[in-house]
Design a protein around this motif. Sequence first.
Motif, short mmCIF file in Angstrom:
data_model
loop_
_atom_site.label_atom_id
_atom_site.label_comp_id
_atom_site.label_asym_id
_atom_site.label_seq_id
_atom_site.Cartn_x
_atom_site.Cartn_y
_atom_site.Cartn_z
N PRO A 71 0.83 -1.20 0.00
CA PRO A 71 0.00 0.00 0.00
C PRO A 71 0.86 1.25 0.00
O PRO A 71 1.94 1.27 0.58
CB PRO A 71 -0.79 -0.13 1.31
N GLN A 72 0.38 2.28 -0.67
CA GLN A 72 1.07 3.56 -0.80
C GLN A 72 2.36 3.39 -1.61
O GLN A 72 2.85 2.29 -1.83
CB GLN A 72 1.36 4.18 0.56
N ALA A 73 2.93 4.50 -2.04
CA ALA A 73 4.13 4.46 -2.89
C ALA A 73 5.24 5.27 -2.24
O ALA A 73 5.85 6.13 -2.84
CB ALA A 73 3.83 5.01 -4.28
N GLU A 74 5.48 4.99 -0.95
CA GLU A 74 6.40 5.82 -0.20
C GLU A 74 7.80 5.22 -0.07
O GLU A 74 8.66 5.80 0.58
CB GLU A 74 5.83 6.10 1.19
N ARG A 75 8.02 4.05 -0.64
CA ARG A 75 9.36 3.49 -0.54
C ARG A 75 10.31 4.33 -1.39
O ARG A 75 10.00 4.68 -2.53
CB ARG A 75 9.36 2.03 -1.01
N SER A 94 -8.04 9.80 5.34
CA SER A 94 -8.53 9.59 3.97
C SER A 94 -7.38 9.51 2.98
O SER A 94 -7.38 8.66 2.08
CB SER A 94 -9.48 10.75 3.58
N ALA A 95 -6.40 10.42 3.14
CA ALA A 95 -5.25 10.42 2.24
C ALA A 95 -4.49 9.10 2.34
O ALA A 95 -4.07 8.54 1.31
CB ALA A 95 -4.33 11.59 2.58
N LYS A 96 -4.32 8.60 3.56
CA LYS A 96 -3.60 7.33 3.73
C LYS A 96 -4.34 6.20 3.06
O LYS A 96 -3.74 5.33 2.42
CB LYS A 96 -3.43 7.03 5.22
N ARG A 97 -5.65 6.19 3.18
CA ARG A 97 -6.43 5.10 2.59
C ARG A 97 -6.43 5.14 1.07
O ARG A 97 -6.58 4.12 0.42
CB ARG A 97 -7.86 5.11 3.13
N LEU A 98 -6.23 6.33 0.49
CA LEU A 98 -6.11 6.43 -0.96
C LEU A 98 -4.67 6.30 -1.41
O LEU A 98 -4.39 6.22 -2.61
CB LEU A 98 -6.68 7.76 -1.46
N GLY A 99 -3.74 6.32 -0.44
CA GLY A 99 -2.33 6.21 -0.80
C GLY A 99 -1.75 7.47 -1.40
O GLY A 99 -0.83 7.42 -2.20
#
Length: 330
Positions: A144-148, A285-290
Amino acid sequence: MPALRPDDRELFEILATPLYEEVAISGGLAESDPRIAAGGELRAALDLLVSLNLIVRDRSTNRYVCVDPSTVVSHVVGPLSQQGAELLTESSEWARAFGTLSQAWRRSPSAVRGPITEFRDSAIGTFISGAVGEAEEELITAQPQAERDSASLSVAAVREKAALDRGVKMRTLYQHSARRHAVTRKYVADVSEHGAEVRTLDEFFNRMIVIDRRLAIIPGNADLSIAMAIREPGLVAYLVDVFERAWERARPFTNTERSMMNDIAAEQRSMTIRMLIEGHSDPVSAKRLGVSARTFAGYVADLKAEFDAETRFQLGYTMGQAGVSGREPD
């Protein structure tokens, strides 16, 4: 000769090589060229070329001139090859040493053999690398998310390409937001060339790695400082089933057709509407949308414009009057 890093090679390919070609064709580069002044756009590239002895300063003309690269390449490639050989030897020795420990652990009457094991902090990456290195048939991952960052994705790419080259099948899920993350796109292109399948989904899901359907690795807490390795067959099968259901709804990462991108935009719009209706805060909300909180605020602003609303309250009222729930068919 200075110690070289992957960042140096990237700088060499993108900026230093064109600069070398320019100097070679023009017969030299003046010291007064503003591009190579302190803080100039090509200063770092020039420093790299000088450190590699590919460009030298001609004191008689106050210009930088080129050196034949064939006289330099062995001084760069040779040490790197030597280092690679030494690392391979050292890794083999470490594998042998750990094999001895494994035998001792198996003989120990007090060894913990439960279905769930916890790993913390730096031990997590070591365990994951070892587990992926032992994969024989299949890797299933959810990210989830593209933070790597670039460094962690580079390490993951090397690890996962090695597994793919051994014949291991790999499927990975991201959120739709990963499509806008340049580092993630590069990683996906890299592993896809080796046979990996990658898809994206609008919904939030938790991070997970499943190896050969016998071992699942999931977060043990919110800040990811703890990981849990699960070997209980029923739990692993349950997690695989959750993944398979999400995989069926997901869309191929490599598909960039306009119709597909329109569908993805519609799914993100619907997800934003659901977050607003359910009353979640912007960070949640932002976290859940990534996406970032700023990007989520942009999505809300787009909805305000679409429904001609000035406030969120007015937006919610207008959507309610229109019967919009965020669960309509795209």
